[in-house]
Design a protein around this motif. Structure first.
Motif, PDB file in Angstrom:
ATOM      1  N   PHE A   1       6.477  14.806  -6.249  1.00  0.00           N
ATOM      2  CA  PHE A   1       5.326  15.101  -5.399  1.00  0.00           C
ATOM      3  C   PHE A   1       5.660  14.640  -3.999  1.00  0.00           C
ATOM      4  O   PHE A   1       6.091  13.510  -3.790  1.00  0.00           O
ATOM      5  N   VAL A   2       5.511  15.530  -3.040  1.00  0.00           N
ATOM      6  CA  VAL A   2       5.813  15.175  -1.652  1.00  0.00           C
ATOM      7  C   VAL A   2       4.552  15.267  -0.831  1.00  0.00           C
ATOM      8  O   VAL A   2       3.794  16.226  -0.925  1.00  0.00           O
ATOM      9  N   ASP A   3       4.337  14.250  -0.030  1.00  0.00           N
ATOM     10  CA  ASP A   3       3.095  14.162   0.725  1.00  0.00           C
ATOM     11  C   ASP A   3       3.420  13.864   2.184  1.00  0.00           C
ATOM     12  O   ASP A   3       4.305  13.072   2.488  1.00  0.00           O
ATOM     13  N   PHE A   4       2.713  14.529   3.047  1.00  0.00           N
ATOM     14  CA  PHE A   4       2.819  14.225   4.476  1.00  0.00           C
ATOM     15  C   PHE A   4       1.486  13.667   4.919  1.00  0.00           C
ATOM     16  O   PHE A   4       0.456  14.322   4.752  1.00  0.00           O
ATOM     17  N   ALA A   5       1.493  12.460   5.434  1.00  0.00           N
ATOM     18  CA  ALA A   5       0.224  11.817   5.775  1.00  0.00           C
ATOM     19  C   ALA A   5       0.249  11.284   7.192  1.00  0.00           C
ATOM     20  O   ALA A   5       1.244  10.718   7.634  1.00  0.00           O
ATOM     21  N   ARG A   6      -0.847  11.495   7.893  1.00  0.00           N
ATOM     22  CA  ARG A   6      -0.995  10.886   9.212  1.00  0.00           C
ATOM     23  C   ARG A   6      -1.936   9.709   9.118  1.00  0.00           C
ATOM     24  O   ARG A   6      -2.887   9.734   8.351  1.00  0.00           O
ATOM     25  N   ARG A   7      -1.635   8.686   9.862  1.00  0.00           N
ATOM     26  CA  ARG A   7      -2.507   7.509   9.878  1.00  0.00           C
ATOM     27  C   ARG A   7      -3.775   7.879  10.626  1.00  0.00           C
ATOM     28  O   ARG A   7      -3.731   8.374  11.741  1.00  0.00           O
TER      29      ARG A   7
ATOM     30  N   ILE B   1      11.402  17.100   9.691  1.00  0.00           N
ATOM     31  CA  ILE B   1      11.270  16.662   8.313  1.00  0.00           C
ATOM     32  C   ILE B   1      10.978  17.784   7.350  1.00  0.00           C
ATOM     33  O   ILE B   1      11.112  17.616   6.163  1.00  0.00           O
TER      34      ILE B   1
ATOM     35  N   GLY C   1      -2.857   9.015   2.114  1.00  0.00           N
ATOM     36  CA  GLY C   1      -2.859   8.665   3.528  1.00  0.00           C
ATOM     37  C   GLY C   1      -1.950   7.487   3.762  1.00  0.00           C
ATOM     38  O   GLY C   1      -1.068   7.197   2.966  1.00  0.00           O
ATOM     39  N   LEU C   2      -2.157   6.803   4.845  1.00  0.00           N
ATOM     40  CA  LEU C   2      -1.314   5.667   5.177  1.00  0.00           C
ATOM     41  C   LEU C   2      -2.173   4.430   5.161  1.00  0.00           C
ATOM     42  O   LEU C   2      -2.982   4.197   6.042  1.00  0.00           O
TER      43      LEU C   2
ATOM     44  N   PHE D   1       2.855   8.744  11.345  1.00  0.00           N
ATOM     45  CA  PHE D   1       2.819   9.563  10.139  1.00  0.00           C
ATOM     46  C   PHE D   1       3.924   9.145   9.186  1.00  0.00           C
ATOM     47  O   PHE D   1       4.825   8.385   9.544  1.00  0.00           O
ATOM     48  N   ALA D   2       3.838   9.637   7.961  1.00  0.00           N
ATOM     49  CA  ALA D   2       4.815   9.287   6.946  1.00  0.00           C
ATOM     50  C   ALA D   2       5.063  10.450   6.020  1.00  0.00           C
ATOM     51  O   ALA D   2       4.194  11.291   5.810  1.00  0.00           O
ATOM     52  N   LYS D   3       6.266  10.516   5.506  1.00  0.00           N
ATOM     53  CA  LYS D   3       6.571  11.419   4.414  1.00  0.00           C
ATOM     54  C   LYS D   3       6.703  10.567   3.161  1.00  0.00           C
ATOM     55  O   LYS D   3       7.420   9.561   3.175  1.00  0.00           O
ATOM     56  N   LYS D   4       6.007  10.925   2.113  1.00  0.00           N
ATOM     57  CA  LYS D   4       6.089  10.174   0.871  1.00  0.00           C
ATOM     58  C   LYS D   4       6.564  11.072  -0.254  1.00  0.00           C
ATOM     59  O   LYS D   4       6.260  12.259  -0.273  1.00  0.00           O
ATOM     60  N   GLU D   5       7.268  10.462  -1.177  1.00  0.00           N
ATOM     61  CA  GLU D   5       7.845  11.218  -2.284  1.00  0.00           C
ATOM     62  C   GLU D   5       7.600  10.419  -3.548  1.00  0.00           C
ATOM     63  O   GLU D   5       7.977   9.254  -3.625  1.00  0.00           O
TER      64      GLU D   5
END
Lengths: 242, 242
Positions: free
Chosen positions: B229-235, B70, A79-80, A174-178
């Motif tokens: 690993f790619v993650d999409f996260a919402r706050r 994205i 999450g964030l 929101f965020a994209k993380k890698e």
DNA sequence: GAGTGGTCTAGACCACAAG
DNA sequence: TTGTGGTCTAGACCACTCT
């Protein structure tokens, strides 16, 4: 906060965390909750869906809503969540050292990451995170100056996110993380206590505001033995159709 | 499938993927979509909320719903997706080698991971994943035999998940995943082409059915340079209240 | 002021689970 | 058969954005 479903969400969440609703037990039915809170079923469902999305309960058609037992093990790095929020939550002896704070013109790599032109300005923040007196994480943050006019030493050593959200009123959405693993660079070796490890875990984040504008790019570089990422994922409905 | 909101979800998703709805452009308003599909607003909102949760659009109060840009970069290793689904999606030259398939009694570690007693039986499946002819991933899967009575060589070399979902009718609902980095074990060195790397990325997964029962524990061990690993996260809303 | 998404109500019918 | 959550309708009022 006036929103009924959020109040109900928080009330149920508290009861779960305080063990009033115990793991694997059944919550009151949606009809019961309607009567208890004097609201419509849609409002109850709004609250329960949020609990389900966040991994606190599991709804089963024909049976009811059940309290899940997995949160007690979780370090929610997923999450964030900011470093300060995290260290408060897990109660570590944590400390932040500011190494660099400046306004720069982006190079071509940064222009691409932040999707901006070379004419715009960018805040560059380099921080080292110390946990139990060991330098574990190197954070490189880049903020589009258009959204963040001012940063100070004090803000960077406290919590940038708290400042952005409370003081500037920015809404992080929101965020994209890698996550990847790389050979440690000279910077990594200089700033971190790598204790012989020659690799670091790199978490790249692209962070967006609620109007979908990209305002931050960051690289968080971790000593590999101290890195842990926990993710809670639900299998998507539309995937199941494929 | 009769569900209106899922049909609408898929129709809009197709239009996004086929560039009919372009990145950063505005979708028709909820009222327009109501008229277009002849459904109530709640049904439209159901579809749009699913698109938002999955990171395809961003809704902005007072303005509209906007297509995000994205997904074209994403390898969605995040969420719950099997190796076969993944390799099909990203079009890699992938291959699976079955190393071991047996029924065992769990040791104390496995008893804890699968939350079972020593009297129950467990399927043990060891597989090596080859990508572009290099042995990159070592998968160790353990299934509670109570839920999976039979596994065969053919199933393990194809897709276990497809078998579980289509043939056995098991509904996989959610998972907890944990990513860490460890020193490579003798097994890792024996089964994988590590090319000098002495560490592996370990993804531990605890996988649950839709009645919230834990039916699988697995360890996926990756060569570090090939891991992503790619993650999409919402706050989360409730986090913002804190 | 007009249009947008956010919240909420009060109903209805359905599929699924369990006694 | 009864109770559960899943889907859907047809309204309503609100806060927010834009012009």
């Amino acid at each position: 906060m006036d929103k009924k479903y959020l109040n109900i969400y928080n009330e149920i969440l508290n009861k779960i965390e305080n063990n009033y609703f115990k793991p694997n037990s059944k919550l009151p039915s949606e009809n019961d909750l309607m009567r208890e809170y004097n609201v419509s079923r849609a409002t109850i469902r709004n609250a329960l869906n949020l609990l389900e999305q966040n991994g606190y309960i599991q709804k089963i058609k024909g049976k009811g809503s059940f309290v899940l037992d997995i949160h007690k093990f979780n370090f929610p790095v997923s999450g964030l969540i900011s470093f300060k929020e995290l260290s408060k939550k897990i109660g570590l002896n944590a400390n932040t050292i500011l190494k660099e704070l400046s306004v720069i013109k982006p190079d071509s790599y940064l222009m691409k990451q932040l999707q901006i032109s070379g004419d715009e300005h960018v805040w560059k923040v380099i921080r080292v995170r110390e946990i139990d007196n060991k330098k574990i994480i190197l954070d490189k943050d880049y903020f589009n100056k258009k959204f963040v006019p001012l940063l100070t030493k004090d803000i960077c050593e406290d919590s940038i996110y708290e400042y952005l959200e409370s003081k500037l009123g920015l809404k992080i959405s929101f965020a994209k993380k890698e996550i990847t693993v790389q050979i440690a660079t000279e910077d990594d070796k200089k700033y971190l206590d790598l204790e012989g490890y020659n690799m670091v875990v790199v978490v790249k984040s692209y962070i967006y505001l609620d109007d979908a504008s990209l305002f931050q790019y960051s690289e968080s570089r971790h000593r590999p033995d101290k890195f842990k990422f926990v993710d809670f994922a639900r299998r998507n409905k539309e995937v199941m159709k494929g």
